[in-house]
Design an enzyme around this catalytic site. Structure first.
Site, PDB file in Angstrom:
ATOM      1  N   ASP A 138      10.127  -2.271 -32.639  1.00 60.40           N
ATOM      2  CA  ASP A 138       9.822  -3.584 -32.074  1.00 60.40           C
ATOM      3  C   ASP A 138       8.324  -3.862 -32.199  1.00 60.40           C
ATOM      4  O   ASP A 138       7.498  -3.093 -31.702  1.00 60.40           O
ATOM      5  CB  ASP A 138      10.263  -3.640 -30.608  1.00 60.40           C
ATOM      6  N   HIS A 145       1.697 -14.430 -26.657  1.00 61.39           N
ATOM      7  CA  HIS A 145       2.490 -13.584 -25.755  1.00 61.39           C
ATOM      8  C   HIS A 145       1.640 -12.407 -25.271  1.00 61.39           C
ATOM      9  O   HIS A 145       1.624 -12.089 -24.077  1.00 61.39           O
ATOM     10  CB  HIS A 145       3.730 -13.080 -26.505  1.00 61.39           C
ATOM     11  N   GLU A 205      13.645 -11.470 -24.311  1.00 63.34           N
ATOM     12  CA  GLU A 205      12.568 -11.794 -25.244  1.00 63.34           C
ATOM     13  C   GLU A 205      13.187 -12.367 -26.504  1.00 63.34           C
ATOM     14  O   GLU A 205      14.057 -11.728 -27.122  1.00 63.34           O
ATOM     15  CB  GLU A 205      11.716 -10.554 -25.571  1.00 63.34           C
ATOM     16  N   GLU A 207      13.225 -13.094 -30.186  1.00 57.81           N
ATOM     17  CA  GLU A 207      12.582 -12.496 -31.355  1.00 57.81           C
ATOM     18  C   GLU A 207      13.415 -12.774 -32.603  1.00 57.81           C
ATOM     19  O   GLU A 207      14.604 -13.077 -32.533  1.00 57.81           O
ATOM     20  CB  GLU A 207      12.450 -10.974 -31.179  1.00 57.81           C
ATOM     21  N   ASP A 239      15.433  -8.848 -27.160  1.00 56.25           N
ATOM     22  CA  ASP A 239      14.906  -7.576 -26.670  1.00 56.25           C
ATOM     23  C   ASP A 239      14.892  -7.640 -25.140  1.00 56.25           C
ATOM     24  O   ASP A 239      13.864  -7.859 -24.509  1.00 56.25           O
ATOM     25  CB  ASP A 239      13.491  -7.372 -27.238  1.00 56.25           C
ATOM     26  N   ARG A 243      11.544  -5.859 -16.400  1.00 58.02           N
ATOM     27  CA  ARG A 243      10.088  -5.914 -16.206  1.00 58.02           C
ATOM     28  C   ARG A 243       9.584  -4.989 -15.109  1.00 58.02           C
ATOM     29  O   ARG A 243       8.495  -4.418 -15.255  1.00 58.02           O
ATOM     30  CB  ARG A 243       9.658  -7.353 -15.899  1.00 58.02           C
ATOM     31  N   GLN A 246       9.627  -1.646 -16.608  1.00 53.46           N
ATOM     32  CA  GLN A 246       8.659  -1.606 -17.709  1.00 53.46           C
ATOM     33  C   GLN A 246       7.220  -1.538 -17.191  1.00 53.46           C
ATOM     34  O   GLN A 246       6.415  -0.738 -17.679  1.00 53.46           O
ATOM     35  CB  GLN A 246       8.836  -2.851 -18.590  1.00 53.46           C
ATOM     36  N   LYS A 259      13.099  -0.998 -21.823  1.00 51.64           N
ATOM     37  CA  LYS A 259      13.500  -1.668 -23.063  1.00 51.64           C
ATOM     38  C   LYS A 259      14.774  -1.086 -23.663  1.00 51.64           C
ATOM     39  O   LYS A 259      15.474  -1.778 -24.414  1.00 51.64           O
ATOM     40  CB  LYS A 259      12.379  -1.533 -24.103  1.00 51.64           C
ATOM     41  N   THR A 263      19.738  -4.031 -26.664  1.00 59.22           N
ATOM     42  CA  THR A 263      19.152  -5.090 -27.503  1.00 59.22           C
ATOM     43  C   THR A 263      20.321  -5.816 -28.149  1.00 59.22           C
ATOM     44  O   THR A 263      21.250  -5.172 -28.643  1.00 59.22           O
ATOM     45  CB  THR A 263      18.256  -4.490 -28.599  1.00 59.22           C
ATOM     46  N   GLU A 379       6.439 -14.771 -19.026  1.00 57.66           N
ATOM     47  CA  GLU A 379       5.462 -15.826 -19.302  1.00 57.66           C
ATOM     48  C   GLU A 379       5.798 -17.096 -18.527  1.00 57.66           C
ATOM     49  O   GLU A 379       4.952 -17.682 -17.856  1.00 57.66           O
ATOM     50  CB  GLU A 379       5.422 -16.134 -20.806  1.00 57.66           C
TER      51      GLU A 379
END
Ligand code: CA
Length: 432
Positions: A138, A145, A205, A207, A239, A243, A246, A259, A263, A379
């Protein structure tokens, strides 16, 4: 750099005898022809190509004698239950198959009847992982970001020279539609005490997924000038990020259980050749932030970027019960990427690390400058401090029953617009 070229398979006037492939809003017109793995009634996994609302069974078409020459070699490589052998043959083989399938499915094809017998309705099929994914990396492609996720709000100096990435978990990659069980893990509670419990800040996320083609031998780096030969195709990738877990575990070694929970990828691999009309220049840089020479190639700088619109949609359980339309939570474009996919390949192998056919890259969260393009909830909720309205319901992170769906679309004047299908997942309550 040896990029695949625009050719008559991209001709916007090409029409298919599969009527749904000619509808303007289809993701899968005859100019797309993405590859995937499906199973229908008998439950046997087979490689296929999406066309409108149908799938062409590659093995069946080959058995019907519809391919010859290099296209036949490619079809044989795609006659098993995974696409790795075709990835290993590379973009030239994929191009031969694409050309043959495009001609087969074009209005007026002499083989329409025989090819029609090799079509199945996509709605009757289950989509499976397209390849055996040996390794999953990743990246961190968005400087926007990175700044917003950084404790200081600034980029570290190495961001301008290193396409930052970490080795993620290949065994937990799943196909679109697989629900996500909210993980349990360690994090500090409101009183500062470390607890083990269900993740309170489950995030997504948005991606781009990148599938590696032939790859390289250990100790033999792929130079930037040939890196595009190893970019086989693209899909959507979520992904999922826990949080609280993480942020607690993240220093000094980086993400682990925050993570590796799961996925999600979309089932259809849009080939590098299908995306040829949507290439664009790499991101321009300040003079003091020019990448090092081993990541610079004139063709890659001129054509190595990709103009792909990416969307994230959100529904809650009550919204679905009430038949409400999904909320568009993110609207972004891969042009936000600070690095080109070829630079990712060149960087990844620059120490001699080998890539294998079917290895998967996540681009990193594709966040742009505008708030509407921010591509994860850390975000959008300003690290869990600001409410987001989802159909009138306040959210900071994902609740049980919430569902996130990604879509992607490439559009350019003078060409047929192509899409990526869906990458979707719903949150289930944590296990006790
Ligand atoms: Ca990520």
């Amino acid at each position: 750099m040896s990029l695949v070229e625009i050719n008559d398979t991209h001709d916007p006037d090409r029409r298919s005898w599969v009527a749904t492939a000619n509808e303007p809003d289809t993701d899968f017109p005859i100019q797309n022809l993405p590859l995937g793995v499906f199973s229908s009634g008998a439950g046997v996994a087979r490689c296929g190509i999406a066309i409108g609302d149908c799938i062409l069974d590659i093995s069946a078409a080959n058995s019907a004698g519809l391919f010859s020459g290099p296209a036949k070699d490619a079809a044989i490589a795609a006659s098993g239950s995974q696409l790795n052998s075709l990835f290993a043959l590379g973009n030239e083989a994929a191009s031969a198959l694409r050309k043959a399938v495009a001609d087969l499915l074009t209005q007026g094809s002499k083989d329409e009847q025989a090819a029609n017998a090799c079509l199945v309705m996509a709605a009757d099929c289950e989509m499976l992982l397209p390849a055996k994914i040996g390794s999953f990396t990743d990246f961190l492609c968005s400087d926007e970001h990175s700044k917003r996720m950084s404790p200081t709000g600034n980029l570290r100096q190495h961001y301008h020279s290193v396409p930052i990435a970490y080795h993620s978990r290949a065994t937990t990659v799943r196909i679109s539609g697989t629900p996500l069980r909210r993980p349990n893990g360690q994090y500090p509670g409101p009183d500062g005490e470390v607890t083990f419990g269900s993740e309170p800040a489950q995030d997504f996320e948005l991606e781009l997924g990148i599938f590696v083609g032939p790859g390289n031998d250990l100790g033999e780096p792929i130079g930037i000038e040939t890196a595009a030969d190893h970019l086989f195709g693209y899909g959507l990738l979520n992904d999922w990020s826990a949080r609280a877990i993480q942020f607690w575990e993240g220093q000094p070694l980086g993400p682990f259980l925050g993570k590796s929970l799961m996925t999600t990828i979309s089932p259809w691999i849009v080939t590098a050749e299908a995306l040829a009309p949507f290439r664009m220049p790499a991101r321009s840089r300040d003079p003091d932030a020019v990448p090092p020479a081993h990541l610079l190639d004139d063709d890659d700088q001129a054509n190595g970027g990709l103009d792909i619109d990416l969307f994230a949609y959100w529904t809650t359980e009550s919204m679905r019960e009430n038949g409400a339309e999904p909320v568009t939570i993110t609207r972004t474009n891969f042009r936000a990427s600070y690095w080109t996919p070829a630079q990712m390949v060149a960087h990844h192998t620059s120490n001699g690390c080998n890539l294998e056919p079917g290895d998967l890259f996540g681009s990193g969260t594709v966040s742009g400058v505008e708030r509407s393009s921010w591509a994860c909830l850390a975000e959008l909720s300003e690290k869990g401090t600001a409410d987001i309205s989802v159909g009138g319901e306040p959210r900071r992170y994902l609740e049980d029953g919430d569902e996130i769906t990604f879509r992607g679309r490439a559009t350019r004047d003078g060409f047929a617009s192509i899409g990526f299908g869906e990458c979707s997942g719903r949150i289930l309550p944590a296990s006790r």
